[in-house]
Structure formats: structure tokens, C-alpha cells
Motif scaffolding. Structure first.
Motif, PDB file in Angstrom:
ATOM      1  N   UNK A 202      67.454  33.793  24.055  1.00  0.00           N
ATOM      2  CA  UNK A 202      66.403  34.394  23.235  1.00  0.00           C
ATOM      3  C   UNK A 202      65.612  35.379  24.087  1.00  0.00           C
ATOM      4  N   UNK A 203      64.909  36.270  23.387  1.00  0.00           N
ATOM      5  CA  UNK A 203      64.122  37.316  24.040  1.00  0.00           C
ATOM      6  C   UNK A 203      62.824  37.509  23.256  1.00  0.00           C
ATOM      7  N   UNK A 204      61.747  37.771  23.959  1.00  0.00           N
ATOM      8  CA  UNK A 204      60.448  38.030  23.351  1.00  0.00           C
ATOM      9  C   UNK A 204      60.068  39.482  23.602  1.00  0.00           C
ATOM     10  N   UNK A 205      59.601  40.169  22.559  1.00  0.00           N
ATOM     11  CA  UNK A 205      59.065  41.508  22.743  1.00  0.00           C
ATOM     12  C   UNK A 205      57.710  41.602  22.052  1.00  0.00           C
ATOM     13  N   UNK A 206      56.990  42.707  22.285  1.00  0.00           N
ATOM     14  CA  UNK A 206      55.545  42.789  22.031  1.00  0.00           C
ATOM     15  C   UNK A 206      55.178  42.539  20.565  1.00  0.00           C
ATOM     16  N   UNK A 207      55.689  43.338  19.652  1.00  0.00           N
ATOM     17  CA  UNK A 207      55.255  43.243  18.259  1.00  0.00           C
ATOM     18  C   UNK A 207      56.461  43.315  17.334  1.00  0.00           C
ATOM     19  N   UNK A 208      56.476  42.402  16.363  1.00  0.00           N
ATOM     20  CA  UNK A 208      57.542  42.400  15.372  1.00  0.00           C
ATOM     21  C   UNK A 208      57.460  43.632  14.480  1.00  0.00           C
ATOM     22  N   UNK A 209      56.245  44.137  14.264  1.00  0.00           N
ATOM     23  CA  UNK A 209      56.074  45.311  13.402  1.00  0.00           C
ATOM     24  C   UNK A 209      56.747  46.550  13.986  1.00  0.00           C
ATOM     25  N   UNK A 210      56.898  46.618  15.315  1.00  0.00           N
ATOM     26  CA  UNK A 210      57.588  47.767  15.916  1.00  0.00           C
ATOM     27  C   UNK A 210      59.036  47.838  15.450  1.00  0.00           C
ATOM     28  N   UNK A 211      59.670  46.669  15.302  1.00  0.00           N
ATOM     29  CA  UNK A 211      61.047  46.657  14.788  1.00  0.00           C
ATOM     30  C   UNK A 211      61.083  47.064  13.332  1.00  0.00           C
ATOM     31  N   UNK A 212      60.145  46.608  12.537  1.00  0.00           N
ATOM     32  CA  UNK A 212      60.131  46.944  11.102  1.00  0.00           C
ATOM     33  C   UNK A 212      59.921  48.438  10.909  1.00  0.00           C
ATOM     34  N   UNK A 213      59.032  49.041  11.741  1.00  0.00           N
ATOM     35  CA  UNK A 213      58.730  50.467  11.605  1.00  0.00           C
ATOM     36  C   UNK A 213      59.800  51.356  12.234  1.00  0.00           C
ATOM     37  N   UNK A 214      60.686  50.794  13.024  1.00  0.00           N
ATOM     38  CA  UNK A 214      61.676  51.605  13.726  1.00  0.00           C
ATOM     39  C   UNK A 214      62.705  52.158  12.745  1.00  0.00           C
ATOM     40  N   UNK A 215      63.042  53.428  12.937  1.00  0.00           N
ATOM     41  CA  UNK A 215      64.049  54.047  12.066  1.00  0.00           C
ATOM     42  C   UNK A 215      65.460  53.623  12.433  1.00  0.00           C
ATOM     43  N   UNK A 216      65.692  53.335  13.698  1.00  0.00           N
ATOM     44  CA  UNK A 216      67.005  52.878  14.157  1.00  0.00           C
ATOM     45  C   UNK A 216      66.804  51.541  14.877  1.00  0.00           C
ATOM     46  N   UNK A 217      67.025  50.461  14.155  1.00  0.00           N
ATOM     47  CA  UNK A 217      66.780  49.134  14.710  1.00  0.00           C
ATOM     48  C   UNK A 217      67.751  48.797  15.835  1.00  0.00           C
ATOM     49  N   UNK A 218      68.963  49.306  15.775  1.00  0.00           N
ATOM     50  CA  UNK A 218      69.940  49.010  16.825  1.00  0.00           C
ATOM     51  C   UNK A 218      69.489  49.617  18.155  1.00  0.00           C
ATOM     52  N   UNK A 219      69.028  50.872  18.118  1.00  0.00           N
ATOM     53  CA  UNK A 219      68.548  51.512  19.344  1.00  0.00           C
ATOM     54  C   UNK A 219      67.299  50.800  19.860  1.00  0.00           C
ATOM     55  N   UNK A 220      66.438  50.384  18.932  1.00  0.00           N
ATOM     56  CA  UNK A 220      65.221  49.685  19.343  1.00  0.00           C
ATOM     57  C   UNK A 220      65.563  48.382  20.065  1.00  0.00           C
ATOM     58  N   UNK A 221      66.480  47.604  19.531  1.00  0.00           N
ATOM     59  CA  UNK A 221      66.848  46.336  20.173  1.00  0.00           C
ATOM     60  C   UNK A 221      67.548  46.563  21.508  1.00  0.00           C
ATOM     61  N   UNK A 222      68.335  47.621  21.602  1.00  0.00           N
ATOM     62  CA  UNK A 222      68.988  47.921  22.867  1.00  0.00           C
ATOM     63  C   UNK A 222      67.946  48.290  23.930  1.00  0.00           C
ATOM     64  N   UNK A 223      66.923  49.051  23.566  1.00  0.00           N
ATOM     65  CA  UNK A 223      65.860  49.389  24.508  1.00  0.00           C
ATOM     66  C   UNK A 223      65.049  48.150  24.900  1.00  0.00           C
ATOM     67  N   UNK A 224      64.800  47.265  23.935  1.00  0.00           N
ATOM     68  CA  UNK A 224      64.070  46.030  24.256  1.00  0.00           C
ATOM     69  C   UNK A 224      64.841  45.176  25.242  1.00  0.00           C
ATOM     70  N   UNK A 225      66.149  45.090  25.089  1.00  0.00           N
ATOM     71  CA  UNK A 225      66.937  44.281  26.016  1.00  0.00           C
ATOM     72  C   UNK A 225      66.912  44.871  27.430  1.00  0.00           C
ATOM     73  N   UNK A 226      66.716  46.183  27.536  1.00  0.00           N
ATOM     74  CA  UNK A 226      66.609  46.805  28.852  1.00  0.00           C
ATOM     75  C   UNK A 226      65.270  46.487  29.527  1.00  0.00           C
ATOM     76  N   UNK A 227      64.215  46.318  28.699  1.00  0.00           N
ATOM     77  CA  UNK A 227      62.860  46.217  29.248  1.00  0.00           C
ATOM     78  C   UNK A 227      62.321  44.793  29.318  1.00  0.00           C
ATOM     79  N   UNK A 228      62.892  43.867  28.573  1.00  0.00           N
ATOM     80  CA  UNK A 228      62.372  42.499  28.533  1.00  0.00           C
ATOM     81  C   UNK A 228      63.402  41.531  29.109  1.00  0.00           C
TER      82      UNK A 228
END
Length: 350
Positions: A202-228
Motif C-alpha cells: 500500500x501507499x499513502x499520498x497527500x490528498x485523495x481529491x488530487x486524484x479525483x481532479x487529475x485529468x490523467x489518473x494513470x500518470x498521477x499514480x505513476x508520479x505518486x509512486x515515484x515520490x512516495x
């Protein structure tokens, strides 16, 4: 006969008178000699008195020269110390400027923004995801049966940023109410495999709303995995995760980091033996306390203090240089005056 006596008396009288006269002459001669000697002694004294002011002036000039040289040496020593102090001040300022101090403060909040909890179950399936309060978990959720979920869940498929393999993540909206000790309890079930160990990441990132507002959720999750960071919990245990939030402010950037305290409790499986073939996973997410830890970089170097010290050092150097210049001019002037007096004396002697 009378003449003889008279002559004798006269001779005797003359002898006495002659003795007296000679004594008086001798005394007068001694007195004259003493007077001459006194006069001879007085004359050198007059010379000494005449030469005394010159020697006294010369001694005073020598003392002044020596005193001036000592003062010049002292000012040179102080100048060296001032230069060293200026160098040390500039070095300390640059050191503090390049290495800021970390300042830690705590901010109390009533609610947290719901974090994003990304779970990677793999072959395991989600049995339930429910919100509870006051650390209360009903026993009916421990039966291993499918339950209705009241969590907000996003299913995202994206490519792994390191291996480029396809990954599937279940992203759950995390708890917010820290005062009432809100928690999220999740159950997973997985059939027995040939693997010696089984775990879910499992992984924790800052705000769930950032994923909801993201236009490309796949790119967002890939960036989160790089930073968290990634963590795991194993099967057959209940893993209790208490989260805390850390915000770090640096030079023009701000980052958010999760810290967690995990405790593991063994699960007593009360299911019938025929139902124990499926391995169960339990995990609880909860906020640890209502404080956000804020870490800031503070530069302790004070430019005004450094400028003030440098101004004082420059003033000291200017004063030292001015004093040294005046002292050297005064020494040259005294030297020339002494040489002129010496030449004048030599001319008078010649």
C-alpha cells in the motif's frame, strides 16, 4: 751687647714673623689653589648645565620614539586580529547561509484533508471497507464474508514507473475526523498459494481529491509512486496504521510526507476448518493525533550583524593606518630635528 740681644730678638721676631708670614702665604696659596680648583670645578658644571637640556630633550625624544614604535606594534597586532575577525565572520556567514537550520513546529487541526490510500491486492479480493469511530470494530466483520462498503474507491490501472509492467491500484479515500478517532477498516481474502509469504502493498499520498481532479489518473499514480514510499501488511494479522502528516518547506518548494506507526495483532481465526483455506488480511488506517508537523529551513545568518562587524573592522583598520602614518611622519620629523641639532653642534665645535 744690647745690639746682639736686639738683633737676636729681632732675628727671633723675624723668624716668628717669617713663620707667620709664610704660614699666611701658604694659607693664602692653598686658598687660591682651592679657589682655582673650585673655579675649575665650577666651569665643567656650567658646561654640564649647558648640555643638560640637550641630553634631556634627546632622552625624551628617544622615549617618545620607543613609545611610538610600541604603539605601532600594538596597532599592527590589533589590525591582524581585526582582519582575522573579519575573515571568521564572513566564513561563518557563508557557512550558515549554505547550511540552514531545520525548525520544527506543530499545527493543531480539527480535521485532516482525506489522504489517498492506494492498495495493490494482486490476486486478493476486497471483502469490505468501512468507516468506524472510537476504535470500535464490530465482530461481524471478522467472519471473512463479503460486506457492503461505505468507502469511496477509485480503481486505477497504470504502468509501473520502474519495470513498465501493468499495475492495478485500489485507491481509497482516507479518514478525516481526528477528534472522534475516525478509522477505516479493510478486509481482503486470498486463496492459498505456493508462496511462503503473502503480503499486500500500500501507499499513502497527500490528498485523495488530487486524484479525483487529475485529468490523467494513470500518470498521477505513476508520479505518486515515484515520490512516495511503499509499505506492506501481511496475512493472518491485523495491522494497525496510525498516520501523521509532515510538511517540509524548503527553498521555493514544499513537500508532504506521511509518517506512520504500525502495530500488528494476531488474528484468531474462528471460521470452520473448511472455510480457512482462504487467507485473510486486515488493516486499519487512523490518524495518530490532530497535529501537523511543519518543518522549515531557517537561515540563521544575519546579514546586518555581519555588515556591522565588517564596518567596525574597517574603521579600526582606517584608524590604525592613519595613526601609523602620523607616527611615522612624527618620527621622521624628530629624526631630522635631531640631525640638524647635531650638525649645529659640530659647526660650533669646529
Amino acid at each position: 751687647m744690647l745690639r746682639k740681644e736686639t738683633s737676636c730678638c729681632y732675628q727671633e721676631f723675624n723668624d716668628e714673623d717669617c713663620a707667620r708670614v709664610s704660614a699666611s702665604y701658604q694659607h693664602n696659596g692653598d686658598a687660591d689653589q682651592d679657589q682655582d680648583e673650585t673655579n675649575c670645578d665650577v666651569l665643567p658644571d656650567v658646561d654640564v648645565m649647558d648640555s643638560s637640556p640637550h641630553s634631556t630633550a634627546f632622552n625624551k625624544a628617544c622615549l617618545k620614539n620607543v613609545f611610538t614604535v610600541i604603539l605601532v606594534l600594538i596597532y599592527l597586532l590589533l589590525t591582524t586580529v581585526a582582519v582575522f575577525l573579519a575573515y571568521q565572520t564572513i566564513s561563518d556567514f557563508l557557512e550558515k547561509l549554505n547550511h540552514p537550520v531545520m525548525s520544527v513546529s506543530y499545527k493543531e487541526v480539527e480535521e485532516f484533508a482525506p489522504p489517498g490510500i492506494a492498495l495493490y491486492p494482486g490476486k486478493a479480493r476486497l471483502l469490505s471497507c468501512r468507516h468506524h469511530y472510537h476504535d470500535y470494530i464490530p465482530s461481524r466483520l471478522l467472519t471473512g464474508q463479503m460486506e457492503d462498503s461505505d468507502c469511496v474507491i477509485q480503481n486505477v490501472i497504470y504502468n509501473d514507473p520502474y519495470t513498465n509492467h501493468t499495475k492495478q491500484a485500489l485507491v481509497v479515500e482516507g479518514p478525516t475526523d481526528v477528534r472522534n478517532r475516525e478509522l477505516i477498516f479493510l478486509q481482503f481474502s486470498q486463496n492459498e498459494t505456493e508462496e511462503d509469504f503473502s503480503a499486500i502493498s500500500y501507499m499513502l499520498f497527500a490528498q485523495f481529491s488530487d486524484l479525483v481532479k487529475s485529468s490523467d489518473k494513470a500518470v498521477f499514480m505513476r508520479d505518486c509512486e515515484k515520490n512516495y514510499s511503499m509499505w506492506t501488511f501481511s496475512g493472518g494479522f491485523r495491522t494497525w496504521v496510525k498516520m501523521s502528516l509532515v510538511r517540509t518547506s524548503g527553498k521555493g518548494n514544499e513537500s508532504v510526507e506521511f509518517r506512520q506507526e504500525s502495530s500488528v495483532v494476531k488474528y484468531n481465526d474462528k471460521r470452520p476448518p473448511q472455510n480457512q483455506t482462504d487467507e485473510l488480511f486486515f488493516i486499519v488506517f487512523q490518524w495518530r493525533d490532530p497535529f501537523i508537523q511543519q518543518v522549515k529551513d531557517i537561515v540563521t545568518a544575519n546579514p546586518w550583524n555581519t555588515i556591522a562587524i565588517l564596518c567596525g573592522v574597517l574603521m579600526a583598520l582606517f584608524k590604525a593606518a592613519n595613526f601609523t602614518k602620523l607616527s611615522i611622519k612624527w618620527m621622521i620629523k624628530i629624526r631630522k630635528r635631531h640631525l640638524r641639532a647635531k650638525i649645529r653642534e659640530m659647526n660650533q665645535i669646529s
